[in-house]
Design a protein around this motif. Structure first.
Motif, PDB file in Angstrom:
ATOM      1  N   VAL A 116      -3.505   3.378  -2.450  1.00 31.18           N
ATOM      2  CA  VAL A 116      -3.420   2.606  -3.687  1.00 31.18           C
ATOM      3  C   VAL A 116      -2.471   1.443  -3.443  1.00 31.18           C
ATOM      4  O   VAL A 116      -1.447   1.599  -2.768  1.00 31.18           O
ATOM      5  CB  VAL A 116      -2.881   3.491  -4.845  1.00 31.18           C
ATOM      6  CG1 VAL A 116      -2.729   2.694  -6.116  1.00 31.18           C
ATOM      7  CG2 VAL A 116      -3.780   4.687  -5.064  1.00 31.18           C
ATOM      8  N   VAL A 163       0.820  -1.211   0.000  1.00 33.50           N
ATOM      9  CA  VAL A 163       0.000   0.000   0.000  1.00 33.50           C
ATOM     10  C   VAL A 163       0.856   1.263   0.000  1.00 33.50           C
ATOM     11  O   VAL A 163       1.828   1.381   0.749  1.00 33.50           O
ATOM     12  CB  VAL A 163      -0.951   0.015   1.211  1.00 33.50           C
ATOM     13  CG1 VAL A 163      -1.840   1.251   1.187  1.00 33.50           C
ATOM     14  CG2 VAL A 163      -1.810  -1.244   1.229  1.00 33.50           C
ATOM     15  N   ALA A 188      -7.039  -1.434   0.346  1.00 37.37           N
ATOM     16  CA  ALA A 188      -6.028  -1.546  -0.710  1.00 37.37           C
ATOM     17  C   ALA A 188      -5.216  -2.815  -0.536  1.00 37.37           C
ATOM     18  O   ALA A 188      -4.914  -3.516  -1.507  1.00 37.37           O
ATOM     19  CB  ALA A 188      -5.125  -0.315  -0.704  1.00 37.37           C
ATOM     20  N   SER A 193      -4.014  -0.688  -8.175  1.00 31.98           N
ATOM     21  CA  SER A 193      -5.410  -0.845  -7.770  1.00 31.98           C
ATOM     22  C   SER A 193      -6.179   0.446  -7.996  1.00 31.98           C
ATOM     23  O   SER A 193      -5.592   1.501  -8.238  1.00 31.98           O
ATOM     24  CB  SER A 193      -5.473  -1.193  -6.281  1.00 31.98           C
ATOM     25  OG  SER A 193      -5.182  -0.049  -5.499  1.00 31.98           O
TER      26      SER A 193
END
Length: 84
Positions: free
Chosen positions: A48, A40, A69, A60
């Motif tokens: 994200v 992350v 995430a 993502s």
């Protein structure tokens, strides 16, 4: 009720858009790694995940919490059978 007086459903033939993960060479320089999470990064106030797939990262969609995430990243690893 008279059918001619009823309004039709809006956007009844609209296509369903599914998210296709973006492929990037690396997380951007301005992204900040979030401590305590493997995949992350914080990007513009949102979270994200970036998962390394071969030579590229899969990105993502944005999430409001880092746990979401990381769950996305874990799911992608399982779906694609990515080894650590």
């Amino acid at each position: 009720m008279n059918q001619s007086l009823m309004k039709p459903f809006r956007q009844q033939n609209r296509r369903v858009i599914s998210y296709v993960p973006r492929v990037e060479p690396a997380p951007p320089d301005h992204a900040l790694k979030v401590d305590g999470f493997r995949d992350v990064w914080q990007l513009r106030g949102k979270y994200v995940a970036f998962v390394l797939m071969g030579e590229h990262f899969r990105r993502s969609p944005t999430f409001t919490v880092p746990e979401s995430a990381q769950r996305w990243a874990t799911q992608i690893r399982q779906d694609e059978d990515v080894q650590d």
